[in-house]
Scaffold this motif. Structure first.
Motif, PDB file in Angstrom:
ATOM      1  N   PHE A  75       0.852  -1.187   0.000  1.00  0.00           N
ATOM      2  CA  PHE A  75       0.000   0.000   0.000  1.00  0.00           C
ATOM      3  C   PHE A  75       0.888   1.238   0.000  1.00  0.00           C
ATOM      4  CE2 PHE A  75      -3.184  -2.757   2.321  1.00  0.00           C
ATOM      5  CZ  PHE A  75      -4.150  -2.750   1.327  1.00  0.00           C
ATOM      6  N   VAL A  76       0.569   2.188  -0.872  1.00  0.00           N
ATOM      7  CA  VAL A  76       1.275   3.468  -0.930  1.00  0.00           C
ATOM      8  C   VAL A  76       0.223   4.536  -0.701  1.00  0.00           C
ATOM      9  CG1 VAL A  76       2.862   4.894  -2.245  1.00  0.00           C
ATOM     10  CG2 VAL A  76       2.789   2.426  -2.665  1.00  0.00           C
ATOM     11  N   THR A  77       0.258   5.140   0.484  1.00  0.00           N
ATOM     12  CA  THR A  77      -0.843   6.004   0.869  1.00  0.00           C
ATOM     13  C   THR A  77      -0.455   7.445   1.132  1.00  0.00           C
ATOM     14  OG1 THR A  77      -2.709   6.252   2.401  1.00  0.00           O
ATOM     15  CG2 THR A  77      -0.658   5.386   3.329  1.00  0.00           C
ATOM     16  N   PRO A  78      -1.250   8.381   0.619  1.00  0.00           N
ATOM     17  CA  PRO A  78      -1.132   9.750   1.081  1.00  0.00           C
ATOM     18  C   PRO A  78      -1.770   9.868   2.464  1.00  0.00           C
ATOM     19  CG  PRO A  78      -2.664   9.599  -0.787  1.00  0.00           C
ATOM     20  CD  PRO A  78      -2.230   8.221  -0.440  1.00  0.00           C
ATOM     21  N   GLU A  79      -1.711  11.030   3.030  1.00  0.00           N
ATOM     22  CA  GLU A  79      -2.373  11.287   4.316  1.00  0.00           C
ATOM     23  C   GLU A  79      -3.344  12.436   4.142  1.00  0.00           C
ATOM     24  OE1 GLU A  79      -1.093  13.027   8.602  1.00  0.00           O
ATOM     25  OE2 GLU A  79      -0.083  11.180   7.984  1.00  0.00           O
ATOM     26  N   TYR A  80      -4.604  12.164   4.442  1.00  0.00           N
ATOM     27  CA  TYR A  80      -5.652  13.182   4.403  1.00  0.00           C
ATOM     28  C   TYR A  80      -6.274  13.252   5.793  1.00  0.00           C
ATOM     29  CZ  TYR A  80      -5.534  12.528  -0.722  1.00  0.00           C
ATOM     30  OH  TYR A  80      -5.152  12.415  -2.040  1.00  0.00           O
ATOM     31  N   ASN A  81      -6.212  14.396   6.410  1.00  0.00           N
ATOM     32  CA  ASN A  81      -6.852  14.611   7.709  1.00  0.00           C
ATOM     33  C   ASN A  81      -6.435  13.560   8.741  1.00  0.00           C
ATOM     34  OD1 ASN A  81      -8.343  16.847   6.688  1.00  0.00           O
ATOM     35  ND2 ASN A  81      -9.720  15.388   5.701  1.00  0.00           N
ATOM     36  N   TYR A  82      -5.133  13.295   8.823  1.00  0.00           N
ATOM     37  CA  TYR A  82      -4.543  12.347   9.771  1.00  0.00           C
ATOM     38  C   TYR A  82      -4.899  10.900   9.471  1.00  0.00           C
ATOM     39  CZ  TYR A  82      -3.184  16.001  13.189  1.00  0.00           C
ATOM     40  OH  TYR A  82      -2.615  17.063  13.837  1.00  0.00           O
ATOM     41  N   SER A  83      -5.371  10.587   8.269  1.00  0.00           N
ATOM     42  CA  SER A  83      -5.811   9.229   7.978  1.00  0.00           C
ATOM     43  C   SER A  83      -5.539   8.883   6.515  1.00  0.00           C
ATOM     44  CB  SER A  83      -7.303   9.099   8.287  1.00  0.00           C
ATOM     45  OG  SER A  83      -7.716   7.759   8.152  1.00  0.00           O
ATOM     46  N   ILE A  84      -5.993   7.688   6.147  1.00  0.00           N
ATOM     47  CA  ILE A  84      -5.880   7.242   4.762  1.00  0.00           C
ATOM     48  C   ILE A  84      -6.999   7.881   3.942  1.00  0.00           C
ATOM     49  CG2 ILE A  84      -4.724   5.083   5.343  1.00  0.00           C
ATOM     50  CD1 ILE A  84      -7.385   3.630   5.070  1.00  0.00           C
ATOM     51  N   PRO A  85      -6.787   8.033   2.640  1.00  0.00           N
ATOM     52  CA  PRO A  85      -7.829   8.601   1.786  1.00  0.00           C
ATOM     53  C   PRO A  85      -9.051   7.692   1.711  1.00  0.00           C
ATOM     54  CG  PRO A  85      -5.728   8.476   0.634  1.00  0.00           C
ATOM     55  CD  PRO A  85      -5.565   7.742   1.920  1.00  0.00           C
ATOM     56  N   GLY A  86     -10.197   8.314   1.504  1.00  0.00           N
ATOM     57  CA  GLY A  86     -11.441   7.566   1.384  1.00  0.00           C
ATOM     58  C   GLY A  86     -11.416   6.544   0.265  1.00  0.00           C
ATOM     59  N   VAL A  87     -10.737   6.858  -0.848  1.00  0.00           N
ATOM     60  CA  VAL A  87     -10.712   5.916  -1.968  1.00  0.00           C
ATOM     61  C   VAL A  87      -9.943   4.645  -1.619  1.00  0.00           C
ATOM     62  CG1 VAL A  87     -11.063   7.656  -3.757  1.00  0.00           C
ATOM     63  CG2 VAL A  87      -8.735   7.062  -3.066  1.00  0.00           C
ATOM     64  N   LEU A  88      -8.905   4.769  -0.808  1.00  0.00           N
ATOM     65  CA  LEU A  88      -8.162   3.583  -0.381  1.00  0.00           C
ATOM     66  C   LEU A  88      -8.999   2.770   0.602  1.00  0.00           C
ATOM     67  CD1 LEU A  88      -5.688   1.794  -0.387  1.00  0.00           C
ATOM     68  CD2 LEU A  88      -4.646   3.321   1.304  1.00  0.00           C
ATOM     69  N   LYS A  89      -9.626   3.436   1.547  1.00  0.00           N
ATOM     70  CA  LYS A  89     -10.498   2.740   2.510  1.00  0.00           C
ATOM     71  C   LYS A  89     -11.636   2.050   1.767  1.00  0.00           C
ATOM     72  CE  LYS A  89     -12.100   1.839   6.730  1.00  0.00           C
ATOM     73  NZ  LYS A  89     -13.313   1.092   6.495  1.00  0.00           N
ATOM     74  N   ASN A  90     -12.174   2.706   0.745  1.00  0.00           N
ATOM     75  CA  ASN A  90     -13.242   2.131  -0.063  1.00  0.00           C
ATOM     76  C   ASN A  90     -12.785   0.828  -0.732  1.00  0.00           C
ATOM     77  OD1 ASN A  90     -15.892   2.351  -1.493  1.00  0.00           O
ATOM     78  ND2 ASN A  90     -14.554   2.571  -3.271  1.00  0.00           N
ATOM     79  N   ALA A  91     -11.589   0.837  -1.315  1.00  0.00           N
ATOM     80  CA  ALA A  91     -11.066  -0.371  -1.957  1.00  0.00           C
ATOM     81  C   ALA A  91     -10.836  -1.476  -0.930  1.00  0.00           C
ATOM     82  CB  ALA A  91      -9.755  -0.056  -2.695  1.00  0.00           C
ATOM     83  N   ILE A  92     -10.329  -1.100   0.229  1.00  0.00           N
ATOM     84  CA  ILE A  92     -10.117  -2.079   1.303  1.00  0.00           C
ATOM     85  C   ILE A  92     -11.445  -2.673   1.742  1.00  0.00           C
ATOM     86  CG2 ILE A  92      -9.395  -2.319   3.709  1.00  0.00           C
ATOM     87  CD1 ILE A  92      -7.135  -0.275   3.018  1.00  0.00           C
ATOM     88  N   ASP A  93     -12.458  -1.822   1.900  1.00  0.00           N
ATOM     89  CA  ASP A  93     -13.785  -2.311   2.298  1.00  0.00           C
ATOM     90  C   ASP A  93     -14.346  -3.286   1.270  1.00  0.00           C
ATOM     91  OD1 ASP A  93     -13.627  -0.768   4.582  1.00  0.00           O
ATOM     92  OD2 ASP A  93     -14.966   0.802   3.846  1.00  0.00           O
ATOM     93  N   TRP A  94     -14.287  -2.921  -0.012  1.00  0.00           N
ATOM     94  CA  TRP A  94     -14.784  -3.818  -1.055  1.00  0.00           C
ATOM     95  C   TRP A  94     -14.057  -5.157  -1.026  1.00  0.00           C
ATOM     96  CZ3 TRP A  94     -19.013  -4.243  -3.588  1.00  0.00           C
ATOM     97  CH2 TRP A  94     -19.727  -3.134  -4.056  1.00  0.00           C
ATOM     98  N   GLY A  95     -12.732  -5.119  -0.823  1.00  0.00           N
ATOM     99  CA  GLY A  95     -11.957  -6.352  -0.818  1.00  0.00           C
ATOM    100  C   GLY A  95     -12.266  -7.272   0.344  1.00  0.00           C
TER     101      GLY A  95
END
Length: 188
Positions: A75-95
């Motif tokens: 995983f290569v993640t930016p940081e948005y508001n002290y957390s992972i981006p919503g699009v990455l969390k979305n992909a993780i949730d789908w998986g």
């Protein structure tokens, strides 16, 4: 575990010129000889909806298939508001859905990130590690790759020019391959 270790790389940014996409591209050229790093683009994954989890979109089915086929995840993640981006969390949730069909289960994980700030995505990476706990993933603890002040470490074409960052990515990939082999040998 014999042969090349297959690593699936996922950048948590949709922006074409993002430093995290560029860092993942750098990782492609830094992968050790005994690894094959492939990139999966999450930009076409729709927002997660439980209404669709029993008949997921084609892109989600591809994500789950490629995740299962991989020996490890990067995983290569930016940081948005002290957390992972919503699009990455979305992909993780789908998986991980539907419940009981978690494609991430048991996967070794490498985590890295780049940001223009001084902390180089440290908080996002730690939050991503929390997600890994519930998903039964095995994140590698060290080395940590947090590319701070990324604007000074990439050229205008998106090439990672900072030698220290390149060395850390290389070390992370070697360690991820070793970690994957170590975990694989325990399950054989």
């Amino acid at each position: 575990m014999h042969g090349k270790i297959r690593i699936l790389g996922i950048a948590g940014s949709l922006r074409q010129g993002s430093y995290n996409r560029a860092a993942l591209q750098a990782a492609l050229s830094l992968a050790p000889q005994d690894a094959l790093l492939e990139v999966f683009d999450i930009s076409d994954i729709p927002p997660f909806s439980e209404d669709l989890e029993q008949r997921p979109p084609v892109k989600v089915l591809e994500l789950k298939q490629r995740t299962r086929a991989a020996d490890a995840i990067l995983f290569v993640t930016p940081e948005y508001n002290y957390s992972i981006p919503g699009v990455l969390k979305n992909a993780i949730d789908w998986g991980s859905r539907p419940y009981g069909d978690n494609a991430w289960d048991g996967k070794p994980v490498g985590i890295m990130g780049a940001s223009i700030g001084m902390l180089g995505t440290a908080r996002a990476q730690y939050h991503l590690r929390q997600c890994c706990v519930f998903l039964n993933m095995y994140p590698l603890n060290q080395p940590e790759v947090m590319i701070a002040t990324a604007g000074s470490k990439f050229d205008l074409e998106g090439n990672l020019t900072d030698q220290h960052s390149r060395e850390k990515i290389s070390q992370l990939l070697v360690a991820l391959v070793d970690w994957t082999r170590k975990l694989g040998s325990k399950s054989e």
